[in-house]
Design a protein around this motif. Structure first.
Motif, PDB file in Angstrom:
ATOM      1  N   GLU A 112      75.235   3.737  32.081  1.00  0.00           N
ATOM      2  CA  GLU A 112      74.352   4.314  31.047  1.00  0.00           C
ATOM      3  C   GLU A 112      75.088   5.444  30.318  1.00  0.00           C
ATOM      4  OE1 GLU A 112      70.503   2.684  32.117  1.00  0.00           O
ATOM      5  OE2 GLU A 112      72.324   2.314  33.199  1.00  0.00           O
ATOM      6  N   LYS A 156      78.021   2.123  24.830  1.00  0.00           N
ATOM      7  CA  LYS A 156      78.200   0.656  24.749  1.00  0.00           C
ATOM      8  C   LYS A 156      77.557   0.077  23.484  1.00  0.00           C
ATOM      9  CE  LYS A 156      76.282  -1.481  28.191  1.00  0.00           C
ATOM     10  NZ  LYS A 156      75.096  -2.032  27.511  1.00  0.00           N
ATOM     11  N   SER A 157      76.309   0.475  23.222  1.00  0.00           N
ATOM     12  CA  SER A 157      75.609  -0.073  22.043  1.00  0.00           C
ATOM     13  C   SER A 157      76.345   0.281  20.762  1.00  0.00           C
ATOM     14  CB  SER A 157      74.189   0.477  21.949  1.00  0.00           C
ATOM     15  OG  SER A 157      73.532   0.268  23.156  1.00  0.00           O
ATOM     16  N   GLU A 173      71.449  -8.817  27.685  1.00  0.00           N
ATOM     17  CA  GLU A 173      70.760  -9.065  28.945  1.00  0.00           C
ATOM     18  C   GLU A 173      70.141  -7.781  29.472  1.00  0.00           C
ATOM     19  OE1 GLU A 173      71.237 -11.719  32.037  1.00  0.00           O
ATOM     20  OE2 GLU A 173      73.368 -11.831  31.650  1.00  0.00           O
ATOM     21  N   PRO A 174      69.011  -7.839  30.148  1.00  0.00           N
ATOM     22  CA  PRO A 174      68.160  -9.012  30.223  1.00  0.00           C
ATOM     23  C   PRO A 174      67.479  -9.223  28.882  1.00  0.00           C
ATOM     24  CG  PRO A 174      67.097  -7.137  31.294  1.00  0.00           C
ATOM     25  CD  PRO A 174      68.453  -6.680  30.860  1.00  0.00           C
ATOM     26  N   ARG A 190      62.294  -9.431  30.900  1.00  0.00           N
ATOM     27  CA  ARG A 190      62.821  -8.077  30.731  1.00  0.00           C
ATOM     28  C   ARG A 190      61.689  -7.037  30.784  1.00  0.00           C
ATOM     29  NH1 ARG A 190      67.132  -5.394  27.820  1.00  0.00           N
ATOM     30  NH2 ARG A 190      66.408  -3.362  27.139  1.00  0.00           N
ATOM     31  N   LEU A 194      61.573  -3.953  33.433  1.00  0.00           N
ATOM     32  CA  LEU A 194      61.741  -2.564  33.006  1.00  0.00           C
ATOM     33  C   LEU A 194      60.422  -1.789  32.909  1.00  0.00           C
ATOM     34  CD1 LEU A 194      64.564  -2.996  30.287  1.00  0.00           C
ATOM     35  CD2 LEU A 194      64.837  -2.518  32.713  1.00  0.00           C
ATOM     36  N   TYR A 225      66.440 -10.757  37.217  1.00  0.00           N
ATOM     37  CA  TYR A 225      67.620 -10.699  36.338  1.00  0.00           C
ATOM     38  C   TYR A 225      68.306 -12.062  36.301  1.00  0.00           C
ATOM     39  CZ  TYR A 225      67.694  -5.594  35.687  1.00  0.00           C
ATOM     40  OH  TYR A 225      67.402  -4.305  35.317  1.00  0.00           O
ATOM     41  N   ARG A 269      68.696 -14.686  33.152  1.00  0.00           N
ATOM     42  CA  ARG A 269      70.072 -15.125  32.831  1.00  0.00           C
ATOM     43  C   ARG A 269      70.156 -16.649  32.696  1.00  0.00           C
ATOM     44  NH1 ARG A 269      72.799 -11.977  36.562  1.00  0.00           N
ATOM     45  NH2 ARG A 269      72.662 -10.463  34.878  1.00  0.00           N
ATOM     46  N   ASP A 324      75.815  -8.314  25.625  1.00  0.00           N
ATOM     47  CA  ASP A 324      75.671  -6.935  26.083  1.00  0.00           C
ATOM     48  C   ASP A 324      75.097  -6.971  27.496  1.00  0.00           C
ATOM     49  OD1 ASP A 324      75.011  -4.307  26.489  1.00  0.00           O
ATOM     50  OD2 ASP A 324      73.854  -4.067  24.645  1.00  0.00           O
ATOM     51  N   TYR A 348      75.945  -8.584  31.610  1.00  0.00           N
ATOM     52  CA  TYR A 348      75.869  -9.937  32.165  1.00  0.00           C
ATOM     53  C   TYR A 348      75.977  -9.822  33.683  1.00  0.00           C
ATOM     54  CZ  TYR A 348      76.834 -14.996  32.468  1.00  0.00           C
ATOM     55  OH  TYR A 348      76.799 -16.338  32.774  1.00  0.00           O
ATOM     56  N   SER A 388      74.537  -7.140  37.318  1.00  0.00           N
ATOM     57  CA  SER A 388      73.816  -7.461  38.555  1.00  0.00           C
ATOM     58  C   SER A 388      74.639  -7.084  39.782  1.00  0.00           C
ATOM     59  CB  SER A 388      73.491  -8.958  38.620  1.00  0.00           C
ATOM     60  OG  SER A 388      72.400  -9.277  37.792  1.00  0.00           O
TER      61      SER A 388
HETATM   62  P1  TYD Z   1      69.021  -1.416  28.492  1.00  0.00           P
HETATM   63  O1  TYD Z   1      67.976  -0.558  27.871  1.00  0.00           O
HETATM   64  O2  TYD Z   1      69.442  -2.644  27.764  1.00  0.00           O
HETATM   65  O3  TYD Z   1      70.250  -0.495  28.899  1.00  0.00           O
HETATM   66  P2  TYD Z   1      71.719  -0.308  28.307  1.00  0.00           P
HETATM   67  O4  TYD Z   1      71.564   0.165  26.900  1.00  0.00           O
HETATM   68  O5  TYD Z   1      72.325   0.707  29.232  1.00  0.00           O
HETATM   69  O6  TYD Z   1      72.426  -1.652  28.400  1.00  0.00           O
HETATM   70  O7  TYD Z   1      68.473  -1.790  29.913  1.00  0.00           O
HETATM   71  C1  TYD Z   1      69.098  -2.626  30.743  1.00  0.00           C
HETATM   72  C2  TYD Z   1      69.042  -2.048  32.139  1.00  0.00           C
HETATM   73  O8  TYD Z   1      69.071  -3.104  33.071  1.00  0.00           O
HETATM   74  C3  TYD Z   1      70.244  -1.155  32.451  1.00  0.00           C
HETATM   75  O9  TYD Z   1      69.816  -0.006  33.137  1.00  0.00           O
HETATM   76  C4  TYD Z   1      71.064  -1.994  33.413  1.00  0.00           C
HETATM   77  C5  TYD Z   1      70.052  -2.877  34.061  1.00  0.00           C
HETATM   78  N1  TYD Z   1      70.560  -4.199  34.512  1.00  0.00           N
HETATM   79  C6  TYD Z   1      70.638  -4.445  35.880  1.00  0.00           C
HETATM   80  O10 TYD Z   1      70.330  -3.572  36.694  1.00  0.00           O
HETATM   81  N2  TYD Z   1      71.066  -5.671  36.300  1.00  0.00           N
HETATM   82  C7  TYD Z   1      71.410  -6.660  35.420  1.00  0.00           C
HETATM   83  O11 TYD Z   1      71.790  -7.773  35.847  1.00  0.00           O
HETATM   84  C8  TYD Z   1      71.331  -6.389  34.014  1.00  0.00           C
HETATM   85  C9  TYD Z   1      71.696  -7.451  33.027  1.00  0.00           C
HETATM   86  C10 TYD Z   1      70.890  -5.144  33.607  1.00  0.00           C
END
Ligand code: TYD
Length: 207
Positions: free
Chosen positions: A12, A16-17, A39-40, A50, A54, A70, A74, A95, A97, A101
């Motif tokens: 986090e 990345k974004s 993902e997810p 998702r 979340l 997850y 996938r 973004d 994968y 996990s």
């Molecule tokens: P997201 O808001 O997309 O976070 P980020 O911008 O950091 O990518 O939320 C995805 C969250 O899901 C992130 O905290 C990571 C988590 N995650 C897992 O724990 N396992 C997984 O397999 C995937 C794909 C995501």
């Protein structure tokens, strides 16, 4: 697989974004066709999964259930979108994968890499990424850059411990799978990081 499959990973707050947005701009400006997903999510069903994962109200969710959800999101994304795109020879960017996990559920939640690999058998056997760009920045630095953990935001100490475990998990994965992992030092300025990503993708002959 006829196409090319690239995934993005990182803890986090590593930017990345933003880096994916910069890469999209680069690809568009250079007329390189791509398909971006995340993902997810990435399909209607996966986006619904998702929101279950979340949803902060789901405090009763077990770690195993989370990992399975997850994996379920996938499989849907692979069958519905990524598989057909790769079959058609496209460049697919995702973004997060499987390594998310492995790092989050396998290492940080403590379920173990074997368990997570087992439930992700479909993804692992059929759709491993060609390359995985890992944006490398220790969580402590990432949070400092964001304004710091001391400011009393969401990240308290236990949160930090979890993110450290995620980070160490990624480091182990990048060593284990050093052919596939492209480790990008994300500690510098954002345009520097972007330049490193472009350089790496050029070196691999992807762009
Ligand atoms: P997201 O808001 O997309 O976070 P980020 O911008 O950091 O990518 O939320 C995805 C969250 O899901 C992130 O905290 C990571 C988590 N995650 C897992 O724990 N396992 C997984 O397999 C995937 C794909 C995501």
């Amino acid at each position: 697989m006829k196409g090319t499959f690239i995934t993005f990973e990182g803890c986090e707050g590593v930017g990345k974004s933003r880096q994916i947005r910069y890469l999209e701009d680069y690809l568009k400006n250079n007329g390189i066709k791509y398909y971006l997903t995340r993902e997810p999510g990435g399909t209607e069903v996966s986006e619904q999964i998702r929101s279950v994962i979340l949803d902060g109200k789901n405090v009763a969710m077990t770690d195993e259930c989370e990992a399975l959800l997850y994996a379920a999101a996938r499989v849907q994304l692979l069958k519905e979108v990524i598989g057909p795109k790769l079959e058609a020879g496209e460049l697919v960017l995702c973004d997060r994968y499987i390594d998310s996990s492995l790092a989050y559920q396998g290492y940080a939640r403590g379920l173990g890499v074997d368990f997570v690999e087992k439930i992700n058998d479909y993804a692992i056997k059929n759709f491993m990424p060609d390359y995985t760009l890992f944006l490398d920045l220790p969580p402590e630095q990432a949070f400092k850059r964001k304004g710091g953990v001391d400011k009393g935001d969401r990240v308290e100490l236990s949160g930090m411990e979890f993110h450290e475990k995620v980070y160490n998990g990624y480091k182990q994965l990048s060593k284990r799978d050093s052919e596939r992992f492209i480790v990008i030092d994300a500690s510098g300025e954002k345009h520097e990081t972007h330049a490193k990503i472009i350089k790496a993708l050029k070196e691999k002959g992807i762009i």
